[in-house]
Design an enzyme around this catalytic site. Sequence first.
Site, short mmCIF file in Angstrom:
data_model
loop_
_atom_site.label_atom_id
_atom_site.label_comp_id
_atom_site.label_asym_id
_atom_site.label_seq_id
_atom_site.Cartn_x
_atom_site.Cartn_y
_atom_site.Cartn_z
N GLU A 249 -108.84 -27.65 -44.76
CA GLU A 249 -107.54 -27.10 -45.15
C GLU A 249 -107.43 -25.60 -44.85
OE1 GLU A 249 -105.96 -30.08 -48.58
OE2 GLU A 249 -107.59 -28.74 -49.17
N GLU B 137 -110.68 -37.81 -46.79
CA GLU B 137 -110.44 -37.87 -48.23
C GLU B 137 -109.43 -38.97 -48.49
OE1 GLU B 137 -109.28 -34.18 -50.05
OE2 GLU B 137 -110.72 -33.01 -48.88
#
Length: 957
Positions: free
Chosen positions: A418, A488
């Site tokens: 991220e 994820e």
Amino acid sequence: MSLRTTPSVDYVEDVSPGSGVLPPRAWYASSDARSLSLNGRWRFRLSATAGAEDDSFAEEGHDAGTWAEVTVPGHWVLQGDGAFGSPIYTSHLYPFPVDPPYVPTENPTGDHLRVFDLPSDWPSDGGAVLRFDGVESCARVWLNGTELGEFKGSRLAHEFAVGELLKPGRNVLAVRVHQWSAGSYLEDQDQWWLPGIFRDVTLLHRPAGGVGDFFVHASYDHTTGEGTLRVDSDVAGRVTVPALDIDVATGEPVTVAVEPWTAETPRLYDGVLATDGERVPLRIGFRTVALEDGLIKVNGKAILFRGVNRHEWHPEKGRALDLETMREDVLLMKRHNLNAVRTSHYPPHPAFLDLCDEYGLWVIDECDLETHGFTEQDWRDNPVDDDRWTPALLDRAARMVERDKNHPSIVFWSLGNEAGTGRGLTAMAEWIHGRDPERLVHYEGDWNCRDTDVYSRMYAFHDEVEKIGRQLDGGTRKRRELPFIQCEYAHAMGNGPGGLADYQELFETYDRLQGGFVWEWIDHGVRHAELGYAYGGDFGEELHDGNFVCDGLVFPDRTPSPGLIEYKKVIEPVRIEGDGADGTVHVTNKQDFADLSALAFEWSCQVDGETVESGSLAVPALAPGESAEVKLPEPPADGRGGERQWTVRALLADDTSWAAKGHVVAWGQFAVGARPLPSFPATDRPVPEGNRITLGPARFDARTGALLSIGGVEVGATPRLDVWRATTDNDDGAEWQTDTRFGVLWRTLGLHRMRHRLVSVEAGDDALTVHTRVAPAAREAGLDTVYRWTSDGERLRLRVSVTPEGDWTVPLPRLGVRFGLPQADVVEWFGGGPGEAYPDTATASMVGRWRSTVDGLQTPYVRPQENGARADVRWVELGGLRVEGEPEFWFTARRWTTEQLDAARHRTDLTAGDTVWVNLDHGLHGIGSQSCGPGPLPQYFLKAEPAEFSFVFSTTR
């Protein structure tokens, strides 16, 4: 008059990775060179700002006798009972102004002093290296008054050459650690901000002619069964592997027949790299990682990741983990059928990777990089797209790759997490591809796959995952030709995650889908004397993200959660299916490399949940992907006419390094015949007696129709319709989700404050009928509810009929009845167990006879919420009552009300009352994983529609 000058702290806000440190190299333990651990108690002084104190503390002879002490490895905010500040938890927001590379003047700074004696026999030849394995977030170092340099990169190793500075006898090591630095902008991972020297500090002897850096290349050719070994070394020497009769010079390749390394068969060969001055032990695993035919292949075979994301965590020590805690993590993973771990979001302690090599786990090793907080300004000024920061990014990539490059378990290097996109990431990918072309590169944020070798996403919904599997997802041509993983998914926050089995079915259906990594391994609860476990906001943080930090498959003390039990069942490496009618078992080996020779199979036959006979089952040693049908023996005849079923288990045939013989790896259950339903004629009639009505063994309030007692068992609160549950983290959803956060929608509708209006009480010829309407204030929608009580004189049946009225736009949380018992402790039931289950988390629920206590039924989520339901219950006994259901039902019992559970924020908020509250539910809404991912799939919605269900009550006294 003299003025005290503020020492220079410009290095704190310098975007460079540091100065004075040695180039990164492989991590290894030498069998010849000495080492001295500097872990232990250090003198410590905390200042409020980076420049509050001068550098005189680093000078020899400085008196630190009045200073406090802290333990290294450790975080100072987790020591000193709050005297050294507090932890801060944010998911992505920076806890300081976003003004790169600057940080606030209020910058907690810890001065550390360690006085140590150099052993009298410390070698005088060669040099010495001072090694720091992890310091958050910026450190400046002195030895014996001489400054060595400073560094950033909290979860990365840094070394200094110190041979000329060491003295016989007493030495003084001084380290100044700043909580905030320019490096903090690159470390915005979803975790606690915890300053300190939290990994090992070691003094290493480096002998003359000793091993420097080296790179073990050990490939495997699956077509010939041969492995090729080449060890490149900075210092020339020889490599020996006795088990393979290898004795070659460094840099020289040799090819021999070998057993390959895989996560299922982690074969390691012991070897030695010897130079003129040193011998270093090697643990060599032969394997080849490749991107072929659009798939991730190891040793020529596509693999399926059954993985988990793992932050390093201990509830008292934070990220300061010891070897046994790391081993506990790996053993728990192996025992629950996991085969892969993503080291989110930084390289772990290097000893953890040794354990992955030894026990067998595929690893995505992730760089210590995340700039997630820049989303708040649409990624403006993001360091990964700013050339000034590129040297720091490349340094972080190099320190990961060089340290960890000799671990066969690592199949992917990950650029970080991220951090948006930018030129810095491209530079990292190019460097890694050039340095280690034998592994693949991962980065989730690169949706166009410019820099990566895999299309990776997080929290893609099931329908999108299926489109990706069918290559209908669009995107660039390159992306469509790459394999897909969910780095994820299935957010394991609180009760859940739901939908795991549905994801796994997709992964196993489409070749392109090569599995995923559940978020995450452990709840990051901080042990707290008053709260049990603390989470975000419990330390007075001005910005925090609450219990979003508690989203693991194991609780903070590493007790497996129901989510981990469910995941183990969903990803079990053997599928066991059967047909109870013809006694056939269908067994499939779902492993990628190993056959079934390590497993033994056993069958058992149950009648009404009790095993009446068992034995071994001969199953062939099926190769990966193979299936076989195996015949069960004839069902035993014991004269009972109850519900019959088979259970077949796959067990470890012998002890392994990670579990003992008999450990259950997989299991399957299937019914022999249908369950006989409870039935009896309604022979008794209601008998009014003043303000009471008697019906069989029961007494009712004549005015309200409320049940008062059954036999000698008093009922503290009458059974009545209940549709509310203490919302789970997944019910409540994430704040950025707006349309399907059912917890929010339920509260908006008022389902947490339903009111009951009595319409009528009618004592008929064969039944007592109570008619009510259940609805929330301020709303038109309601539930017309009829309770019909009948009896045969000894038993009592309740039939509940529910008809929705008005416009129901949302599903119900639950649908059933709730009542209270004044006394109950031991609970026995025939149904699903032993742990909790919900509609989309029930794969691991095994039908049987189970026994617990009321307290034992509770699941101790760090933030209290709906928990503890048992699925497919045929009957339950507690508090002197036996309850049978038609059809099977969900059962919950607790010593506090749903409303009290809903209001609690920590376990310590819950106080047992005098009443045990029992829920008998016809239906429950699914769980999903909407705390960060998708909500329940539509098939797990509990729709508001007409329903009828019944329960039969009798006494056990």
